[in-house]
Design a protein around this motif. Structure first.
Motif, PDB file in Angstrom:
ATOM      1  N   UNK A   4      15.327 -17.442  -1.757  1.00  0.00           N
ATOM      2  CA  UNK A   4      14.616 -18.612  -1.250  1.00  0.00           C
ATOM      3  C   UNK A   4      15.240 -19.150   0.029  1.00  0.00           C
ATOM      4  N   UNK A   5      14.467 -19.945   0.708  1.00  0.00           N
ATOM      5  CA  UNK A   5      14.951 -20.586   1.925  1.00  0.00           C
ATOM      6  C   UNK A   5      15.989 -21.637   1.567  1.00  0.00           C
ATOM      7  N   UNK A   6      16.996 -21.777   2.399  1.00  0.00           N
ATOM      8  CA  UNK A   6      18.005 -22.801   2.228  1.00  0.00           C
ATOM      9  C   UNK A   6      17.569 -24.034   2.988  1.00  0.00           C
ATOM     10  N   UNK A   7      18.126 -25.195   2.604  1.00  0.00           N
ATOM     11  CA  UNK A   7      17.798 -26.429   3.321  1.00  0.00           C
ATOM     12  C   UNK A   7      18.085 -26.262   4.806  1.00  0.00           C
ATOM     13  N   UNK A   8      19.201 -25.677   5.137  1.00  0.00           N
ATOM     14  CA  UNK A   8      19.588 -25.465   6.523  1.00  0.00           C
ATOM     15  C   UNK A   8      19.648 -23.963   6.720  1.00  0.00           C
ATOM     16  N   UNK A   9      18.727 -23.392   7.455  1.00  0.00           N
ATOM     17  CA  UNK A   9      18.629 -21.942   7.537  1.00  0.00           C
ATOM     18  C   UNK A   9      19.163 -21.402   8.857  1.00  0.00           C
ATOM     19  N   UNK A  70      40.754 -17.687   2.470  1.00  0.00           N
ATOM     20  CA  UNK A  70      40.182 -17.442   3.791  1.00  0.00           C
ATOM     21  C   UNK A  70      38.681 -17.667   3.849  1.00  0.00           C
ATOM     22  N   UNK A  71      38.202 -18.669   3.131  1.00  0.00           N
ATOM     23  CA  UNK A  71      36.768 -18.961   3.078  1.00  0.00           C
ATOM     24  C   UNK A  71      36.311 -19.557   4.406  1.00  0.00           C
ATOM     25  N   UNK A  72      35.173 -19.068   4.903  1.00  0.00           N
ATOM     26  CA  UNK A  72      34.603 -19.564   6.160  1.00  0.00           C
ATOM     27  C   UNK A  72      33.221 -20.190   5.967  1.00  0.00           C
ATOM     28  N   UNK A  73      32.601 -19.983   4.804  1.00  0.00           N
ATOM     29  CA  UNK A  73      31.275 -20.547   4.540  1.00  0.00           C
ATOM     30  C   UNK A  73      31.152 -20.851   3.060  1.00  0.00           C
ATOM     31  N   UNK A  74      30.587 -22.020   2.774  1.00  0.00           N
ATOM     32  CA  UNK A  74      30.332 -22.420   1.390  1.00  0.00           C
ATOM     33  C   UNK A  74      28.832 -22.541   1.204  1.00  0.00           C
ATOM     34  N   UNK A  75      28.353 -22.057   0.073  1.00  0.00           N
ATOM     35  CA  UNK A  75      26.955 -22.199  -0.307  1.00  0.00           C
ATOM     36  C   UNK A  75      26.960 -22.787  -1.716  1.00  0.00           C
ATOM     37  N   UNK A  76      26.091 -23.770  -1.940  1.00  0.00           N
ATOM     38  CA  UNK A  76      26.107 -24.473  -3.225  1.00  0.00           C
ATOM     39  C   UNK A  76      24.699 -24.808  -3.669  1.00  0.00           C
ATOM     40  N   UNK A 110      28.070 -26.894   4.546  1.00  0.00           N
ATOM     41  CA  UNK A 110      27.657 -25.969   3.487  1.00  0.00           C
ATOM     42  C   UNK A 110      26.147 -25.765   3.495  1.00  0.00           C
ATOM     43  N   UNK A 111      25.732 -24.623   3.008  1.00  0.00           N
ATOM     44  CA  UNK A 111      24.309 -24.349   2.797  1.00  0.00           C
ATOM     45  C   UNK A 111      23.984 -24.743   1.359  1.00  0.00           C
ATOM     46  N   UNK A 112      22.785 -25.256   1.147  1.00  0.00           N
ATOM     47  CA  UNK A 112      22.381 -25.666  -0.196  1.00  0.00           C
ATOM     48  C   UNK A 112      21.089 -24.954  -0.582  1.00  0.00           C
ATOM     49  N   UNK A 113      20.962 -24.703  -1.862  1.00  0.00           N
ATOM     50  CA  UNK A 113      19.767 -24.056  -2.390  1.00  0.00           C
ATOM     51  C   UNK A 113      19.213 -24.893  -3.540  1.00  0.00           C
ATOM     52  N   UNK A 114      17.920 -25.009  -3.568  1.00  0.00           N
ATOM     53  CA  UNK A 114      17.227 -25.762  -4.601  1.00  0.00           C
ATOM     54  C   UNK A 114      17.411 -25.078  -5.961  1.00  0.00           C
ATOM     55  N   UNK A 115      17.712 -25.834  -7.015  1.00  0.00           N
ATOM     56  CA  UNK A 115      17.943 -25.226  -8.330  1.00  0.00           C
ATOM     57  C   UNK A 115      16.775 -24.378  -8.842  1.00  0.00           C
TER      58      UNK A 115
END
Length: 166
Positions: A4-9, A70-76, A110-115
């Motif tokens: 699915x599309x993320x809130x911030x793509x 060494x994390x550079x991106x978080x997605x939640x 962070x990028x977020x995804x709808x549940x």
């Protein structure tokens, strides 16, 4: 099944690799997954008012984990508005801390995804149960999660990896 599309793509600006991605299912029991480590962090707090340190524990755990791996991106998983006001408030508080940690460590937001979108990606059913998410974690990724929080984090990770072709 497409991701699915993320809130911030916005695609990552520098060459991001999958070992630099951390997926989170944020809650009092936060599921986490990256290629180096996975599991569930427990941020239960005491009923004694002077012992409520879960926000600091959440922040400290994130900071240490991100730097160690060494994390550079978080997605939640995003905060879902439902009938559980206390849960929604807690998730919103943790989400704010996540933004502050990213700012402090000079990471992108962070990028977020709808549940529901995550459940649809993971199982084909936007109303999947916790048991379904665990089952499909085993079926799709051949990973045995410790609990539903970890299963969600695993699905979030692979959804992000697919979306940005990492």
């Amino acid at each position: 099944m497409g991701c699915p599309q993320f809130m911030k793509t916005i695609a990552p600006t520098e060459k991001l690799t999958r070992d630099q991605v951390l997926a989170l299912d944020i809650a009092t029991h936060t599921g986490f997954f990256c290629l180096n480590e996975r599991g569930t962090w427990n941020f239960d707090e005491s009923m004694r008012r002077n012992n409520n340190k879960q926000h600091k524990a959440f922040r400290d755990t994130l900071m240490e984990f991100i730097q160690r791996n060494g994390i550079k991106q978080i997605v939640a998983e995003d905060v879902s508005v439902n009938n559980h006001f206390i849960d929604t408030r807690k998730l919103s508080e943790f989400r704010g801390i996540l933004f502050e940690v990213c700012d402090t460590l000079d990471l992108p937001e962070p990028h977020f995804i709808n549940p529901k979108s995550l459940k649809k990606f993971a199982t084909g059913n936007g109303n999947a149960t916790k048991a379904d998410m665990i089952k499909f974690c085993k079926l799709r990724w051949q990973i045995e999660p410790g609990d539903d929080n970890e299963a969600d984090a695993i699905h979030i990770f692979f959804c992000y990896i697919k979306r940005f072709n990492l």
